[in-house]
Write an enzyme that holds these catalytic residues in place. Structure first.
Site, PDB file in Angstrom:
ATOM      1  N   HIS A   1       0.834  -1.208   0.000  1.00  0.00           N
ATOM      2  CA  HIS A   1       0.000   0.000   0.000  1.00  0.00           C
ATOM      3  C   HIS A   1       0.869   1.260   0.000  1.00  0.00           C
ATOM      4  CE1 HIS A   1      -2.771   2.865   2.328  1.00  0.00           C
ATOM      5  NE2 HIS A   1      -3.406   2.633   1.196  1.00  0.00           N
TER       6      HIS A   1
ATOM      7  N   GLU B   1       0.002  -0.848  -4.655  1.00  0.00           N
ATOM      8  CA  GLU B   1      -1.120   0.095  -4.728  1.00  0.00           C
ATOM      9  C   GLU B   1      -0.537   1.494  -4.607  1.00  0.00           C
ATOM     10  OE1 GLU B   1      -4.304   2.827  -3.102  1.00  0.00           O
ATOM     11  OE2 GLU B   1      -2.302   2.435  -2.319  1.00  0.00           O
TER      12      GLU B   1
ATOM     13  N   ASP C   1      -1.463   6.051  -5.578  1.00  0.00           N
ATOM     14  CA  ASP C   1      -2.509   7.060  -5.793  1.00  0.00           C
ATOM     15  C   ASP C   1      -2.023   8.106  -6.795  1.00  0.00           C
ATOM     16  OD1 ASP C   1      -4.036   6.164  -3.250  1.00  0.00           O
ATOM     17  OD2 ASP C   1      -2.059   6.692  -2.467  1.00  0.00           O
TER      18      ASP C   1
ATOM     19  N   HIS D   1      -0.585  10.764  -2.156  1.00  0.00           N
ATOM     20  CA  HIS D   1      -1.884  10.380  -1.598  1.00  0.00           C
ATOM     21  C   HIS D   1      -2.849  11.558  -1.518  1.00  0.00           C
ATOM     22  CE1 HIS D   1      -4.953   9.644   1.449  1.00  0.00           C
ATOM     23  NE2 HIS D   1      -4.979   8.435   0.906  1.00  0.00           N
TER      24      HIS D   1
ATOM     25  N   GLU E   1      -4.848   3.915  -7.935  1.00  0.00           N
ATOM     26  CA  GLU E   1      -6.057   4.564  -7.415  1.00  0.00           C
ATOM     27  C   GLU E   1      -6.145   5.975  -7.974  1.00  0.00           C
ATOM     28  OE1 GLU E   1      -6.500   4.844  -3.116  1.00  0.00           O
ATOM     29  OE2 GLU E   1      -8.197   6.197  -3.380  1.00  0.00           O
TER      30      GLU E   1
END
Ligand code: G3P
Ligand code: MG
Length: 241
Positions: free
Chosen positions: A9, A36, A38, A51, A111
């Site tokens: 993450h 993962e 962003d 993020h 994401e």
């Protein structure tokens, strides 16, 4: 029992500066199966990895990403707040990440951070990058903005999508199917039980849950048979598997 994928993450963010190349490199070293991360859009339309909508928390700068050009953003340090060892880390571009992972066969979960700022044209730009690096079999896009995930499918049905959510959705298998999603990305445990897992899997949809950092919860989710576990500690997950 099927192995759940170990997805780092924001990279290996439990021990390294989140969403930096260092965190991605260390995640791979720790044995993750996937990453993962962003993405946002700069003022000049460059896809960058961070993020928050602003750079205040994670860098030595401040302000909104979409108020900066990429050149301006590259002057800030994304490691310094995490300790002296990390000084010099930059805010990566999506190109930086794709270049690093392109031959590694990892699952890459991008994401789209378009649930607060609805970045115009973000879906098209990300899809273009996926093909530029020949990563359409590796990438799954996700967002809390489900309209955006439907839009991705309208643009290109071959691109995989996941629906992020943080509390129970009634008949989530029917909802996910309606959105043509390939996966659901729920907050872990509270919205997942055997029934939900079975209903989702019966529709051929995957389940990747976040953000799971302790081994007891990892065990529970592995036993439930979910497909991916998104964790800040890919090392813990790797030891368990
Ligand atoms: O994609 C899983 C997780 O990252 C969603 O929440 O706020 O950590 O981006 P957040
Ligand atoms: Mg995220």
């Amino acid at each position: 029992m099927k192995k759940s994928l170990n997805i780092a993450h924001r990279g290996f963010s439990g021990e390294y500066p989140e969403n930096t190349m260092r965190a991605f490199i260390e995640g791979v070293k720790a044995g993750c199966d996937g990453i993962e991360t962003d993405v946002h859009l700069t003022k000049d339309g460059i896809l960058v990895i961070c993020h928050d909508e602003t750079i205040d928390r994670t860098t030595n700068g401040n302000g909104y990403i979409n108020n900066y050009t990429y050149d301006e953003l590259s002057n800030f340090d994304a490691g310094i707040r995490y300790g002296e060892d990390f000084i010099g880390e930059k805010i990566p571009t999506l190109d930086n990440l794709f270049e690093f992972v392109k031959d590694k066969g990892l699952l890459i979960n991008i994401e789209l951070k378009n649930n607060i700022i609805n970045y115009k044209g973000m879906e098209e730009k990300v899809i273009e990058k996926i093909y530029e690096y020949d990563l359409s079999n590796n990438v799954i896009l996700s967002s809390f903005n489900h309209q955006s995930m439907v839009r991705v499918k309208e643009i290109d049905s071959n691109i995989k999508t996941g629906l992020l959510y943080m509390s129970g959705i009634y008949k989530v298998h029917e909802y996910a199917k309606k959105c043509k999603a390939d996966a659901i990305h729920p907050i872990y445990l509270s919205v997942l039980d055997e029934e939900v897992v079975n209903e989702i899997h019966n529709e051929g949809i995957s389940i990747n849950a976040w953000t799971v950092d302790n081994d007891n919860d990892m065990k529970k989710l592995i036993n439930l048979g979910i497909d991916g576990i998104i964790t800040n500690y890919p090392n813990i997950m790797n030891n368990m598997l």
